[in-house]
Write a protein that holds these residues in place. Structure first.
Motif, PDB file in Angstrom:
ATOM      1  N   GLN A  65       1.109  -1.014   0.175  1.00 28.31           N
ATOM      2  CA  GLN A  65       0.378   0.045  -0.260  1.00 28.31           C
ATOM      3  C   GLN A  65       1.078   1.480  -0.370  1.00 28.31           C
ATOM      4  O   GLN A  65       1.730   1.165   0.710  1.00 28.31           O
ATOM      5  CB  GLN A  65      -0.971   0.453   1.220  1.00 28.31           C
ATOM      6  N   LEU A  66       0.506   1.980  -0.869  1.00 27.93           N
ATOM      7  CA  LEU A  66       1.164   3.616  -0.659  1.00 27.93           C
ATOM      8  C   LEU A  66       0.385   4.790  -0.288  1.00 27.93           C
ATOM      9  O   LEU A  66      -0.755   4.484  -1.052  1.00 27.93           O
ATOM     10  CB  LEU A  66       1.486   3.424  -2.588  1.00 27.93           C
ATOM     11  N   LEU A  74      -2.894   3.850  -3.357  1.00 27.45           N
ATOM     12  CA  LEU A  74      -3.142   2.560  -3.367  1.00 27.45           C
ATOM     13  C   LEU A  74      -2.694   1.504  -3.330  1.00 27.45           C
ATOM     14  O   LEU A  74      -1.956   1.553  -2.655  1.00 27.45           O
ATOM     15  CB  LEU A  74      -1.835   3.121  -4.602  1.00 27.45           C
ATOM     16  N   THR A  75      -3.635   0.380  -2.772  1.00 28.79           N
ATOM     17  CA  THR A  75      -3.892  -0.395  -2.402  1.00 28.79           C
ATOM     18  C   THR A  75      -2.962  -1.270  -3.740  1.00 28.79           C
ATOM     19  O   THR A  75      -4.531  -1.934  -4.616  1.00 28.79           O
ATOM     20  CB  THR A  75      -5.236  -0.335  -1.673  1.00 28.79           C
ATOM     21  N   ALA A 103      -4.635  12.065 -11.566  1.00 23.12           N
ATOM     22  CA  ALA A 103      -3.288  11.152 -11.730  1.00 23.12           C
ATOM     23  C   ALA A 103      -2.580  12.071 -12.370  1.00 23.12           C
ATOM     24  O   ALA A 103      -1.582  11.662 -13.102  1.00 23.12           O
ATOM     25  CB  ALA A 103      -3.824   9.920 -11.595  1.00 23.12           C
ATOM     26  N   LEU A 104      -2.371  13.707 -12.822  1.00 25.27           N
ATOM     27  CA  LEU A 104      -1.753  14.329 -13.195  1.00 25.27           C
ATOM     28  C   LEU A 104      -0.133  13.933 -13.525  1.00 25.27           C
ATOM     29  O   LEU A 104       0.433  13.429 -14.412  1.00 25.27           O
ATOM     30  CB  LEU A 104      -1.461  15.440 -13.465  1.00 25.27           C
ATOM     31  N   VAL A 174      10.695  -7.436  -5.931  1.00 25.84           N
ATOM     32  CA  VAL A 174      10.776  -5.909  -6.823  1.00 25.84           C
ATOM     33  C   VAL A 174       9.765  -4.548  -5.048  1.00 25.84           C
ATOM     34  O   VAL A 174       9.127  -4.958  -4.921  1.00 25.84           O
ATOM     35  CB  VAL A 174      10.058  -5.834  -7.873  1.00 25.84           C
ATOM     36  N   ASP A 175      10.849  -3.021  -6.082  1.00 22.92           N
ATOM     37  CA  ASP A 175      10.071  -2.350  -5.606  1.00 22.92           C
ATOM     38  C   ASP A 175       8.898  -1.417  -6.381  1.00 22.92           C
ATOM     39  O   ASP A 175       9.105  -1.224  -7.591  1.00 22.92           O
ATOM     40  CB  ASP A 175      11.202  -1.417  -4.853  1.00 22.92           C
ATOM     41  N   PHE A 176       6.955  -1.257  -6.059  1.00 22.62           N
ATOM     42  CA  PHE A 176       6.380  -0.668  -7.117  1.00 22.62           C
ATOM     43  C   PHE A 176       6.776   1.442  -6.806  1.00 22.62           C
ATOM     44  O   PHE A 176       6.850   1.048  -5.294  1.00 22.62           O
ATOM     45  CB  PHE A 176       5.419  -1.227  -6.545  1.00 22.62           C
ATOM     46  N   GLN A 177       7.333   1.659  -7.992  1.00 21.34           N
ATOM     47  CA  GLN A 177       7.615   3.015  -7.522  1.00 21.34           C
ATOM     48  C   GLN A 177       6.442   3.547  -8.316  1.00 21.34           C
ATOM     49  O   GLN A 177       5.550   3.064  -9.783  1.00 21.34           O
ATOM     50  CB  GLN A 177       8.573   3.272  -7.901  1.00 21.34           C
ATOM     51  N   LEU A 178       5.554   4.978  -8.050  1.00 20.74           N
ATOM     52  CA  LEU A 178       5.007   6.118  -9.010  1.00 20.74           C
ATOM     53  C   LEU A 178       5.041   7.175  -8.096  1.00 20.74           C
ATOM     54  O   LEU A 178       5.272   7.156  -6.582  1.00 20.74           O
ATOM     55  CB  LEU A 178       3.376   5.465  -8.527  1.00 20.74           C
ATOM     56  N   PRO A 179       5.286   8.207  -9.193  1.00 18.79           N
ATOM     57  CA  PRO A 179       5.818   9.410  -8.927  1.00 18.79           C
ATOM     58  C   PRO A 179       4.415   9.684  -7.568  1.00 18.79           C
ATOM     59  O   PRO A 179       3.572   9.426  -7.429  1.00 18.79           O
ATOM     60  CB  PRO A 179       5.833  10.486 -10.126  1.00 18.79           C
ATOM     61  N   THR A 180       5.636  10.553  -6.956  1.00 19.53           N
ATOM     62  CA  THR A 180       4.457  11.478  -5.640  1.00 19.53           C
ATOM     63  C   THR A 180       4.376  10.433  -4.556  1.00 19.53           C
ATOM     64  O   THR A 180       3.910  11.158  -3.612  1.00 19.53           O
ATOM     65  CB  THR A 180       3.369  12.251  -6.320  1.00 19.53           C
TER      66      THR A 180
END
Length: 190
Positions: A65-66, A74-75, A103-104, A174-180
């Protein structure tokens, strides 16, 4: 990328599904976004709708979860490796804030992408192998991911997915990455 009948069939199905999903406005299409239709990418279609038009059951598993700014969460429910050489990450974005969310900031920096509200900026990082895997693109350069993430109202949830090239078979975490958003370690199944 592996070659073979299964990989070719998967690419053909995804390409055809994405090509037929353009819209003429309406909900979720405010910025020219295309969301894969029924049957695209392992049955992912309109968020919240099953093959019969009934609401799809909400996933209950959580692999990560982020939490980001303005109450957005984001789950992640699954990161599944398939035989075609891809990893598909599925999740749910929920607006726990007090104002609509667009989500821009989650999009990639590519200027030629039509959808400006997608998870195209997501990546998977193999820290041990020191490699980053970016969201796949179709033949038109559009992401193989959820698009049209605009106007997410407070309290609203939407299904999201992103498809990546698969890391080597021995890579499980792995690491899941999403901007911000802060990154989160997830486990790949399959």
């Amino acid at each position: 990328m592996r070659t073979g009948p299964a990989a070719a069939a998967l690419v053909a199905v995804i390409t055809l599904a994405l090509a037929g999903c353009g819209g003429e406005g309406g909900d979720g299409d405010q910025d020219g976004a295309r969301t894969p239709g029924p049957g695209a990418a392992k049955g992912r279609g309109t968020p919240g709708a099953g093959a019969t038009g009934e609401p799809a059951p909400r996933p209950t598993a959580t692999i990560g979860q982020l939490k980001g700014p303005d109450g957005i969460e984001l789950t992640l429910h699954s990161a599944e490796r398939d035989q075609g050489g891809f990893v598909t990450v599925d999740g749910t974005v929920t607006n726990r804030g007090t104002k609509p969310y667009n989500a821009l900031t989650w999009r990639s920096k590519e200027t030629e992408m039509k959808s400006q509200s997608s998870v195209s900026g997501a990546s998977l990082v193999d820290p041990a192998g020191k490699k980053r895997y970016l969201v796949l693109r179709d033949t038109d350069g559009e992401c193989l991911c959820t698009t049209g993430l605009v106007g997410i109202r407070p309290g609203e949830s939407r299904a999201v997915f992103a498809q990546f090239p698969a890391p080597p078979a021995d890579v499980k975490d792995v690491d899941f990455q999403l901007p911000t958003m802060p990154s989160v370690r997830i486990r790949i199944s399959g």
